[in-house]
Design an enzyme around this catalytic site. Structure first.
Site, mmCIF file in Angstrom:
data_model
loop_
_atom_site.group_PDB
_atom_site.id
_atom_site.type_symbol
_atom_site.label_atom_id
_atom_site.label_comp_id
_atom_site.label_asym_id
_atom_site.label_seq_id
_atom_site.Cartn_x
_atom_site.Cartn_y
_atom_site.Cartn_z
ATOM 1 N N TYR A 62 67.245 11.972 -19.277
ATOM 2 C CA TYR A 62 67.690 12.055 -17.886
ATOM 3 C C TYR A 62 69.221 11.963 -17.823
ATOM 4 O O TYR A 62 69.879 12.766 -17.159
ATOM 5 C CB TYR A 62 67.042 10.932 -17.075
ATOM 6 C CG TYR A 62 67.464 10.886 -15.631
ATOM 7 C CD1 TYR A 62 66.863 11.716 -14.692
ATOM 8 C CD2 TYR A 62 68.460 10.014 -15.202
ATOM 9 C CE1 TYR A 62 67.251 11.683 -13.355
ATOM 10 C CE2 TYR A 62 68.848 9.973 -13.869
ATOM 11 C CZ TYR A 62 68.239 10.806 -12.954
ATOM 12 O OH TYR A 62 68.629 10.769 -11.635
ATOM 13 N N LYS A 66 72.076 14.760 -16.484
ATOM 14 C CA LYS A 66 73.065 14.460 -15.439
ATOM 15 C C LYS A 66 74.494 14.576 -15.972
ATOM 16 O O LYS A 66 75.388 15.021 -15.256
ATOM 17 C CB LYS A 66 72.804 13.076 -14.832
ATOM 18 C CG LYS A 66 71.430 12.969 -14.153
ATOM 19 C CD LYS A 66 71.214 14.067 -13.116
ATOM 20 C CE LYS A 66 69.883 13.933 -12.428
ATOM 21 N NZ LYS A 66 69.702 14.894 -11.338
ATOM 22 N N VAL A 95 68.863 3.435 -6.853
ATOM 23 C CA VAL A 95 68.342 2.784 -5.659
ATOM 24 C C VAL A 95 66.980 2.188 -6.018
ATOM 25 O O VAL A 95 66.182 2.822 -6.707
ATOM 26 C CB VAL A 95 68.196 3.810 -4.507
ATOM 27 C CG1 VAL A 95 67.620 3.147 -3.274
ATOM 28 C CG2 VAL A 95 69.531 4.454 -4.203
ATOM 29 N N THR A 97 63.746 1.997 -5.736
ATOM 30 C CA THR A 97 62.588 2.690 -5.179
ATOM 31 C C THR A 97 61.554 2.822 -6.281
ATOM 32 O O THR A 97 61.789 2.432 -7.433
ATOM 33 C CB THR A 97 62.973 4.103 -4.681
ATOM 34 O OG1 THR A 97 63.386 4.877 -5.814
ATOM 35 C CG2 THR A 97 64.056 4.058 -3.637
#
Length: 108
Positions: A62, A66, A95, A97
């Site tokens: 990931y 990015k 965040v 989540t």
């Protein structure tokens, strides 16, 4: 966003992240440049992540995607200098989540 040890990540997960997080942004940026450059104006906004500048454990692929978005955007920005087309990269932080479940906090 697959979370887990790099050496345990299956190839299908790697390919999917590359296709969605990097290839799609490259494709979209190319299309935007093709339309904006002849007009001499425009602003492309790519979305990466704070993972585009910092490595996070259990998110190696990931982070790589990015970083790719950030690097590609910076390179294209230089290529477009003087054309009237600008590029910005938004790099939101993590965040709390469901998407971020299992992440380890890292200083960045």
């Amino acid at each position: 966003m697959a979370v887990g040890p790099f050496d345990e990540e299956d190839e299908a997960t790697v390919v999917r992240q590359l296709e969605i997080n990097l290839h799609a942004v490259i494709h979209g940026t190319k299309e935007a440049v093709r339309r904006m450059k002849p007009r001499g104006t425009g602003h492309i906004v790519n979305v990466a992540s704070s993972a585009g500048k910092t490595g996070f454990p259990n998110l190696a692929t990931y982070c790589a995607t990015k970083h790719g978005v950030v690097g590609m955007s910076e390179a294209v920005r230089s290529e477009l200098r003087g054309t009237g087309v600008e590029i910005s990269v938004v790099m939101p932080g993590i965040v709390r989540t469901e998407l971020a479940t299992g992440l380890v906090e890292t200083r960045g």
